[in-house]
Design an enzyme around this catalytic site. Structure first.
Site, PDB file in Angstrom:
ATOM      1  N   ASP A  30       0.850  -1.193   0.000  1.00  0.00           N
ATOM      2  CA  ASP A  30       0.000   0.000   0.000  1.00  0.00           C
ATOM      3  C   ASP A  30       0.890   1.249   0.000  1.00  0.00           C
ATOM      4  O   ASP A  30       1.904   1.309   0.704  1.00  0.00           O
ATOM      5  CB  ASP A  30      -0.912  -0.007   1.238  1.00  0.00           C
ATOM      6  N   ILE A  31       0.502   2.250  -0.774  1.00  0.00           N
ATOM      7  CA  ILE A  31       1.308   3.472  -0.901  1.00  0.00           C
ATOM      8  C   ILE A  31       1.286   4.300   0.395  1.00  0.00           C
ATOM      9  O   ILE A  31       2.182   5.113   0.624  1.00  0.00           O
ATOM     10  CB  ILE A  31       0.790   4.312  -2.104  1.00  0.00           C
ATOM     11  N   ASN A  86     -12.835  -3.001   2.775  1.00  0.00           N
ATOM     12  CA  ASN A  86     -13.728  -1.854   2.918  1.00  0.00           C
ATOM     13  C   ASN A  86     -14.763  -1.951   1.808  1.00  0.00           C
ATOM     14  O   ASN A  86     -14.427  -2.249   0.654  1.00  0.00           O
ATOM     15  CB  ASN A  86     -12.942  -0.546   2.798  1.00  0.00           C
ATOM     16  N   GLY A  92     -14.908   3.881   4.021  1.00  0.00           N
ATOM     17  CA  GLY A  92     -13.604   4.438   3.665  1.00  0.00           C
ATOM     18  C   GLY A  92     -13.074   3.912   2.342  1.00  0.00           C
ATOM     19  O   GLY A  92     -11.959   4.249   1.954  1.00  0.00           O
ATOM     20  N   GLN A  93     -13.870   3.101   1.650  1.00  0.00           N
ATOM     21  CA  GLN A  93     -13.402   2.592   0.350  1.00  0.00           C
ATOM     22  C   GLN A  93     -13.205   3.755  -0.615  1.00  0.00           C
ATOM     23  O   GLN A  93     -14.087   4.592  -0.790  1.00  0.00           O
ATOM     24  CB  GLN A  93     -14.418   1.599  -0.240  1.00  0.00           C
ATOM     25  N   HIS A  99     -10.219  -5.154  -3.271  1.00  0.00           N
ATOM     26  CA  HIS A  99      -8.865  -5.333  -2.720  1.00  0.00           C
ATOM     27  C   HIS A  99      -8.975  -5.747  -1.265  1.00  0.00           C
ATOM     28  O   HIS A  99      -9.737  -5.176  -0.489  1.00  0.00           O
ATOM     29  CB  HIS A  99      -8.018  -4.070  -2.862  1.00  0.00           C
ATOM     30  N   LEU A 100      -8.172  -6.729  -0.921  1.00  0.00           N
ATOM     31  CA  LEU A 100      -8.095  -7.198   0.454  1.00  0.00           C
ATOM     32  C   LEU A 100      -6.874  -6.559   1.097  1.00  0.00           C
ATOM     33  O   LEU A 100      -5.759  -6.694   0.592  1.00  0.00           O
ATOM     34  CB  LEU A 100      -7.958  -8.727   0.453  1.00  0.00           C
ATOM     35  N   HIS A 101      -7.108  -5.823   2.195  1.00  0.00           N
ATOM     36  CA  HIS A 101      -5.993  -5.252   2.952  1.00  0.00           C
ATOM     37  C   HIS A 101      -5.436  -6.333   3.875  1.00  0.00           C
ATOM     38  O   HIS A 101      -6.202  -6.992   4.592  1.00  0.00           O
ATOM     39  CB  HIS A 101      -6.471  -4.105   3.851  1.00  0.00           C
TER      40      HIS A 101
HETATM   41  P1  5GP Z   1      -9.638   1.576   0.342  1.00  0.00           P
HETATM   42  O1  5GP Z   1      -9.642   2.851   1.116  1.00  0.00           O
HETATM   43  O2  5GP Z   1     -10.347   1.744  -0.999  1.00  0.00           O
HETATM   44  O3  5GP Z   1     -10.114   0.376   1.092  1.00  0.00           O
HETATM   45  O4  5GP Z   1      -8.118   1.263   0.033  1.00  0.00           O
HETATM   46  C1  5GP Z   1      -7.430   1.800  -1.042  1.00  0.00           C
HETATM   47  C2  5GP Z   1      -5.989   1.697  -0.678  1.00  0.00           C
HETATM   48  O5  5GP Z   1      -5.227   1.905  -1.849  1.00  0.00           O
HETATM   49  C3  5GP Z   1      -5.543   2.758   0.325  1.00  0.00           C
HETATM   50  O6  5GP Z   1      -5.014   2.117   1.478  1.00  0.00           O
HETATM   51  C4  5GP Z   1      -4.509   3.581  -0.423  1.00  0.00           C
HETATM   52  O7  5GP Z   1      -3.422   3.976   0.384  1.00  0.00           O
HETATM   53  C5  5GP Z   1      -4.071   2.623  -1.527  1.00  0.00           C
HETATM   54  N1  5GP Z   1      -3.660   3.296  -2.735  1.00  0.00           N
HETATM   55  C6  5GP Z   1      -4.299   4.313  -3.373  1.00  0.00           C
HETATM   56  N2  5GP Z   1      -3.621   4.661  -4.489  1.00  0.00           N
HETATM   57  C7  5GP Z   1      -2.545   3.847  -4.559  1.00  0.00           C
HETATM   58  C8  5GP Z   1      -1.461   3.718  -5.486  1.00  0.00           C
HETATM   59  O8  5GP Z   1      -1.369   4.433  -6.493  1.00  0.00           O
HETATM   60  N3  5GP Z   1      -0.527   2.777  -5.224  1.00  0.00           N
HETATM   61  C9  5GP Z   1      -0.599   1.967  -4.121  1.00  0.00           C
HETATM   62  N4  5GP Z   1       0.377   1.067  -3.956  1.00  0.00           N
HETATM   63  N5  5GP Z   1      -1.609   2.051  -3.226  1.00  0.00           N
HETATM   64  C10 5GP Z   1      -2.563   2.977  -3.445  1.00  0.00           C
END
Ligand code: 5GP
Ligand code: ZN
Length: 113
Positions: A30-31, A86, A92-93, A99-101
């Site tokens: 994750d970034i 999420n 918070g999605q 995607h699975l964290h």
């Molecule tokens: P969500 O909030 O949708 O459950 O998770 C999206 C995740 O994607 C976040 O934790 C966010 O930091 C990560 N993310 C968003 N843009 C990028 C990217 O360009 N590269 C990477 N590696 N992660 C990203």
């Protein structure tokens, strides 16, 4: 899907730190990590999220969890880690490609925020 951030990551059009890849899934750092380990495991096939998934997606959803468990094992996280989907804006999605964290490497609080 052409206008999807994670599809672009899978295609290599946007760089990412790859952890694991096979014909079905892609896993990367994750970034904006929320724990020492914060890996995203995504199906290569575009699925919006769990609530949009169908019976045809059941196997890949299960497989994402098994890949998360494998990565956690490799990183010695078996004392405790968390896997999270999420689902929907209020959760918070922010990216609408399933995607699975995988979060680990620190104590996890309960309930999550
Ligand atoms: P969500 O909030 O949708 O459950 O998770 C999206 C995740 O994607 C976040 O934790 C966010 O930091 C990560 N993310 C968003 N843009 C990028 C990217 O360009 N590269 C990477 N590696 N992660 C990203
Ligand atoms: Zn996508």
């Amino acid at each position: 899907m052409t206008d999807c951030l994670f599809c672009k990551i899978i295609d290599g059009k946007i760089p990412s730190k790859k952890i694991y890849e096979d014909d079905r899934v892609y896993a990367f750092e994750d970034i904006n990590p929320q724990a020492p380990t914060h890996v995203l495991i995504i199906p290569k096939r575009h699925i919006v999220d769990i609530k949009e998934a169908t019976d045809a997606d059941a196997e890949i959803i299960g497989y994402c969890n098994l890949v998360a468990a494998k990565i956690a094992r490799e990183r010695g996280l078996e004392r405790g880690y968390r896997t999270v989907y999420n689902v929907g804006p209020d959760s918070g999605q922010t990216v609408f490609h399933l995607h699975l964290h995988l979060l680990g490497g620190r104590p996890m609080t309960w309930p999550p925020g």
